[in-house]
Structures are given as C-alpha cells and as structure tokens.
Enzyme design. Sequence first.
Site, PDB file in Angstrom:
ATOM      1  N   LYS A  94       7.195  -1.282   7.114  1.00 46.37           N
ATOM      2  CA  LYS A  94       7.492  -0.124   6.248  1.00 46.37           C
ATOM      3  C   LYS A  94       8.603  -0.530   5.287  1.00 46.37           C
ATOM      4  O   LYS A  94       9.650  -0.998   5.718  1.00 46.37           O
ATOM      5  CB  LYS A  94       7.998   1.056   7.086  1.00 46.37           C
ATOM      6  CG  LYS A  94       6.942   1.842   7.797  1.00 46.37           C
ATOM      7  CD  LYS A  94       7.543   2.998   8.573  1.00 46.37           C
ATOM      8  CE  LYS A  94       7.866   2.590   9.995  1.00 46.37           C
ATOM      9  NZ  LYS A  94       8.186   3.703  10.887  1.00 46.37           N
ATOM     10  N   PHE A 116      -7.040   3.779   4.764  1.00 42.15           N
ATOM     11  CA  PHE A 116      -6.392   2.467   4.653  1.00 42.15           C
ATOM     12  C   PHE A 116      -6.922   1.424   5.641  1.00 42.15           C
ATOM     13  O   PHE A 116      -6.556   0.258   5.554  1.00 42.15           O
ATOM     14  CB  PHE A 116      -4.869   2.585   4.770  1.00 42.15           C
ATOM     15  CG  PHE A 116      -4.367   3.230   6.038  1.00 42.15           C
ATOM     16  CD1 PHE A 116      -4.369   2.534   7.237  1.00 42.15           C
ATOM     17  CD2 PHE A 116      -3.874   4.531   6.016  1.00 42.15           C
ATOM     18  CE1 PHE A 116      -3.892   3.124   8.399  1.00 42.15           C
ATOM     19  CE2 PHE A 116      -3.394   5.133   7.177  1.00 42.15           C
ATOM     20  CZ  PHE A 116      -3.405   4.424   8.380  1.00 42.15           C
ATOM     21  N   GLU A 162      -4.677   8.827   5.770  1.00 43.82           N
ATOM     22  CA  GLU A 162      -3.606   9.816   5.730  1.00 43.82           C
ATOM     23  C   GLU A 162      -4.147  11.072   5.058  1.00 43.82           C
ATOM     24  O   GLU A 162      -4.740  10.995   3.974  1.00 43.82           O
ATOM     25  CB  GLU A 162      -2.431   9.245   4.924  1.00 43.82           C
ATOM     26  CG  GLU A 162      -1.121   9.921   5.154  1.00 43.82           C
ATOM     27  CD  GLU A 162      -0.345   9.403   6.368  1.00 43.82           C
ATOM     28  OE1 GLU A 162       0.614  10.089   6.746  1.00 43.82           O
ATOM     29  OE2 GLU A 162      -0.685   8.347   6.918  1.00 43.82           O
ATOM     30  N   ARG A 212       3.638  -2.362  17.923  1.00 46.11           N
ATOM     31  CA  ARG A 212       4.514  -2.346  16.753  1.00 46.11           C
ATOM     32  C   ARG A 212       4.909  -3.800  16.511  1.00 46.11           C
ATOM     33  O   ARG A 212       5.473  -4.435  17.391  1.00 46.11           O
ATOM     34  CB  ARG A 212       5.761  -1.510  17.056  1.00 46.11           C
ATOM     35  CG  ARG A 212       6.604  -1.192  15.832  1.00 46.11           C
ATOM     36  CD  ARG A 212       7.877  -0.471  16.238  1.00 46.11           C
ATOM     37  NE  ARG A 212       7.654   0.849  16.789  1.00 46.11           N
ATOM     38  CZ  ARG A 212       7.498   1.959  16.066  1.00 46.11           C
ATOM     39  NH1 ARG A 212       7.518   1.889  14.748  1.00 46.11           N
ATOM     40  NH2 ARG A 212       7.326   3.124  16.650  1.00 46.11           N
ATOM     41  N   GLU A 266       0.850  -1.191   0.000  1.00 43.51           N
ATOM     42  CA  GLU A 266       0.000   0.000   0.000  1.00 43.51           C
ATOM     43  C   GLU A 266       0.887   1.243   0.000  1.00 43.51           C
ATOM     44  O   GLU A 266       1.904   1.273   0.687  1.00 43.51           O
ATOM     45  CB  GLU A 266      -0.819  -0.087   1.290  1.00 43.51           C
ATOM     46  CG  GLU A 266      -1.801   0.963   1.595  1.00 43.51           C
ATOM     47  CD  GLU A 266      -2.493   0.601   2.921  1.00 43.51           C
ATOM     48  OE1 GLU A 266      -3.597   0.049   2.859  1.00 43.51           O
ATOM     49  OE2 GLU A 266      -1.910   0.841   3.993  1.00 43.51           O
ATOM     50  N   ARG A 304      -1.189  11.217   9.604  1.00 47.61           N
ATOM     51  CA  ARG A 304      -2.086  10.100   9.894  1.00 47.61           C
ATOM     52  C   ARG A 304      -3.287  10.613  10.688  1.00 47.61           C
ATOM     53  O   ARG A 304      -3.137  11.428  11.592  1.00 47.61           O
ATOM     54  CB  ARG A 304      -1.330   9.038  10.694  1.00 47.61           C
ATOM     55  CG  ARG A 304      -2.132   7.758  10.906  1.00 47.61           C
ATOM     56  CD  ARG A 304      -1.236   6.665  11.435  1.00 47.61           C
ATOM     57  NE  ARG A 304      -1.961   5.465  11.784  1.00 47.61           N
ATOM     58  CZ  ARG A 304      -1.390   4.356  12.231  1.00 47.61           C
ATOM     59  NH1 ARG A 304      -0.079   4.298  12.379  1.00 47.61           N
ATOM     60  NH2 ARG A 304      -2.103   3.285  12.542  1.00 47.61           N
ATOM     61  N   ARG A 343      -2.076  11.043  15.241  1.00 46.82           N
ATOM     62  CA  ARG A 343      -1.314   9.877  15.702  1.00 46.82           C
ATOM     63  C   ARG A 343      -1.103   9.927  17.222  1.00 46.82           C
ATOM     64  O   ARG A 343      -1.045   8.919  17.898  1.00 46.82           O
ATOM     65  CB  ARG A 343       0.031   9.893  14.971  1.00 46.82           C
ATOM     66  CG  ARG A 343       0.974   8.783  15.285  1.00 46.82           C
ATOM     67  CD  ARG A 343       2.396   9.242  14.962  1.00 46.82           C
ATOM     68  NE  ARG A 343       2.536   9.631  13.566  1.00 46.82           N
ATOM     69  CZ  ARG A 343       2.897   8.800  12.600  1.00 46.82           C
ATOM     70  NH1 ARG A 343       3.146   7.552  12.876  1.00 46.82           N
ATOM     71  NH2 ARG A 343       3.025   9.229  11.374  1.00 46.82           N
ATOM     72  N   LYS A 383       2.690   4.448   0.967  1.00 51.03           N
ATOM     73  CA  LYS A 383       2.931   5.127   2.256  1.00 51.03           C
ATOM     74  C   LYS A 383       2.995   6.623   1.953  1.00 51.03           C
ATOM     75  O   LYS A 383       4.001   7.129   1.473  1.00 51.03           O
ATOM     76  CB  LYS A 383       4.227   4.634   2.907  1.00 51.03           C
ATOM     77  CG  LYS A 383       4.387   5.225   4.304  1.00 51.03           C
ATOM     78  CD  LYS A 383       5.588   4.710   5.048  1.00 51.03           C
ATOM     79  CE  LYS A 383       5.600   5.172   6.487  1.00 51.03           C
ATOM     80  NZ  LYS A 383       5.105   6.489   6.766  1.00 51.03           N
TER      81      LYS A 383
END
EC number: 6.5.1.1
Length: 601
Positions: A438, A354, A314, A432, A263, A270, A285, A265
Amino acid sequence: MGAAGDLPYSVLADFYERIESTSSRLAMTDYLVALFKKTPPEVIDKVVYLTQGQLRPDYEGVELGVAEKLALRALAKASGRHLKDVEDLYKKTGDIGAVAEKLLTAPGGGLLEFFGTPVQKKELTVSQVYSALMKIAQASGEGAQETKVNTLVALLQDAKPKEARYILRTVLGRLRLGIADMTILDALAAAFAGSKAARDVIERAYTKHPDLGYIAKLLATKGLDAVASLKIEVGIPVLPMLAERLSDPAEILEKLGGKCLAEYKYDGERVQAHKSGDKVLLFSRRLENITHHYPDVVEYVKRLKVREAIVEGEIVAYNPDTGEMLPFQELMHRRRKYDVEKAMKEYPVRVYLFDVIYMDGEELIEKPLDQRRLILEKIVPEGDEDILLSTAKVVGDAKDLLHFFEQAISEGCEGVMCKSIGPGSIYQMGARGWLWIKFKRDYRMEMTDTVDLVVVGGFHGRGKRAGTYGALLMAAYDPETDTFKTVCKVGTGFTDEDLAKLPELLDPYKIPHRHPRVFSKIEADVWFVPAVVLEIIGAEITLSPLHTCALNKLEEGAGLAIRFPRFTGRYRFDKKPEQATTESELIEMYKSQKKTALQQS
C-alpha cells in the site's frame, strides 16, 4: 459418557471453563488439543463450530438471532423465576451465562423443582445442543419467537448449571473464549497430524476452504491427504490476500524488483464475487455473505464474459450527477437489512475489479499477476460503466509512481496499491507480504494516515463519562506470534453518541483477565476479547517504554506508541481483528516518518 459417536456437552463446558480461566496462549492450545483428542470424529465439526461461537462457517451467514430479552424470558421460564427478578440479576452482573449458572444452581433452580418435584436431568450431548441451536437459528415466520423460546427453555431444563452458562453465551454470540482460527489450526495439527509440515498443509487448505468444522472432520475421518487435496470452489470464499505498506516510492520499487503494477486504491468495500452461470454470490473482506445488500452488483457481475469465475474488486459509491467517487462512509448506507431497493437508488455503486482467482474449473492463484490481469481484461465487458477494471499502469520509475499516486488522490482514492509482476507474483491467500504494498499519503511529522487498531482493554470514565469508558486500550496485530500488542490509549474523538454506545458494543466481549493473545504492560480496568476494530489517527508515532508493539525491535526497552491518538468516528466492522494494522506496518510508518523528518530538517 454420551452415546457412541457423540460427546457429553459437559465435557465441552469443562474445557471452556479451563480455557476461559487461562491467560496463557500455550495452555489454551494444549486444552484444545486435549479436547479434540477426546472428541469422536462424528462430532468434531460440531465441537469446532461451537468453540468458534457459531454453527456454520461465516460465509453461510447462519445466525442464532436471539435477542437478549428473548434469552432472559427463556431463562426465567426454565428456572421458574419471575422475569423481573432475572432481569434485575442480569443488570447487576452483565453476564447472562453467570446468571443462568446461579439460578439453576440455587434451590428451586428449575421449573419442576420449583413445584416441588425432584427431576432427573438427562445428559446433554454435543449433537443435542447443536441441533437445538440450529433449530433456533432456522426458526422463521409466524411463531418463530415462540419456537426459539420453547427450544431454549427445553435445552436449559436439561442443562447442568455450567452447561447453561455456555449455552446462553453461545446463543447471544458472547462465548468470550476469543480463540483465533489459527489457534484451532495449531490444535488440529497437533491432535491429528502432529508435525509442522502438517500444520502448513492444513492452513493452506483453510485458505482455500475457510470452514474449520469441515476441515476438522475431513482430517479426523480421512486424514491429511484428503485435506491436502481440497480445491477452490465457486460459492466458498478464499481468504483474501493482504498488503504491507510503505510511503517512499523508491523503496517500494526496490522491494518489488524495480517495477510494479501500480493500481488505484479505491475508498470502498472490498468484494470477492463468485459467478456460476446466472448465480452470483458476494463476500466481504471478512468472508460474510453480502449478496443481499448489493442486488445491483449481482447484476453487474452477471455481465462478465465467463461461465464460472471468482473475481475480486472494490465496490465504490459515486455521485450519479458528477460521476465523482464518494468516500467509504457513504457506502455504509447500503448495509441496511431493509429498504435495500431505496438505498440502491440513493447510493449507486460501481465495481472496480483488480484480480481473478478462479475461472472455468481452473485455479489461477499460482499464475503471476500480469497473466491474471490479462485474463481479467478479457472477461470484463468493454465500455461497461458499472463493472470496470481498476485503473492501473506498469511503472518502473519513482517519479512516475509518485505522479500516478497524486493522480489517484486527486480522483478521490486513498492512494495506490503497488503489486509485484515478476514470475513469483502469485495470489497469496490469507497472507500479508511484500508482493502487494500500500502506498498511502506520506507520514510527515503529523500522522496523516489512519490505522485500524483492536480494542483490548478499557478504562472507566469519570465525571461526564461516568457509566461508560473514559479511554480504550488499542493494539496492533502481530501475525508472527498471533498476538495483539498495545500501541495507545485513546479517549478523544468520541461523540456523546459514541460514548453511550461503547458499553453496548464492548461489554459482550468483557472478560475477567487479560486475554492470552494480548501482550500488554499496561493494566486496564476492564479487559476484552480482541474483536472490535476502530480507525485511529494521531499526531505521530513515537518510541515508548509503556507499549509492547515492536518492543525491543527498534530500541532496547522501547515499543511504538501513537502520540495524541484520536478516534476518527469509523468503526471497522468490515475487518476481523486479524485484519487490523500490523506491527510491521507500524514499524515501517515509524521509519518512514523519521526519514521524512530528517529530510525536512
């Protein structure tokens, strides 16, 4: 003691003093456990908020809004001193709390004493302090400044010197305890539930409902089962899911089980958008309410074909003449308090969605990503040019992934997000992990990707930089230990304007010793509470015996350092320190860089 169901504020001040004087993270947690055990359930929420240096959770946006000058005026009035004397003393010490303590301890330290009348101060309670601070925060319109000053004066006149120290620091947003939310969760679990399993339940509830005061009160009054039953609610942001990073497409696919959803970035801000009928709230965020900055985005979200939903996306600035995406810096013009309509016309934005986390009464976090994506596709209006689905495709081949990555870069994106689409591809709130990776520009011998690091220390400037900081000690975050580990000293990339701004930006976080959550071999001239995040670039990542990031993890006696680090000019005010680049990300960047260097040789 204070009234039944209350706590003397002096108890809180005593604990703050102990917490402030320790550089041990364990001791800090132990002090908090003792404080929470001593606190009546009726005021545990207020004690938690005050300990966080706030009055309500971040997403409610309750700010004390007291300027330095106003606080100094109140202190002068409360202590019966001339404003100039108070200002001079503040210039010397730089800590308004210490000034208050000194003035109110000295003979004549108080208005009535100043006129020779002995005064019997009544005992301040947590509820009284909290109510007064809330009155200050909510004062608005004509006469608001006087209301703030008078309320603060009355509070300081009843305060003991040590209490005044922490009241004034709280008012200016400079409590400086630097207690992480996770440390408060540890302490709450130990104080009220006493097991590791309970800690996990409390953290899970916090990711859905990030209001520590509310959770503390629920836990203290109704127990762990009530906390475990907390649900996602429209209007209360959840903690955003975070990603790891890699730079080898084959390795990414291997980590994600052979195929993934790749996807774009986007280089934007965000946003977590909450829709309930025609009411829309937008959160950053950091969970701050940013609805006011984006009235256009509010209108776009209203168009979603659903009554109630929480979606993530985003916000991206674009050139209306060419349709091209503009970099993140352009978006910062939208963060004005005033002239919002003007900024909206000058810097138009689009929203690329997203994910969907919640819809019409149903939590979607346990559904796999491919199902969430299908739901999202159904609710985004077709052909809309303002609110769109993120550009994405399922890939199972390294060459395809690389090609898609190059396409994303050519269209103005930062890179590609690669996401697991297997049965276990849930939405991990606040975590995370390797479900999202990423994929950014390759780390060749020169470091072409930036990192977001936390300022933990400073070094006094000399010559042209006298009076400011010559260099800053920067750290990465380690979520495993909830600590910040040093990775470089940065002194280049700062403009004269930046240098002039640094003391103003950093001094509110200055503390007399290394913070308990900072792990450093280097002795800084000045230490800071980990709070400010800066974007840094460098020549390469190397092994270093001086730094503690990844210490002993790649080579005995060595950590990781960034060689020739430079500030890019980008202050990451949109990131909490715990959202900075992690130790594991830097390890992956180092391994990837080493691998690329071997291939090139």
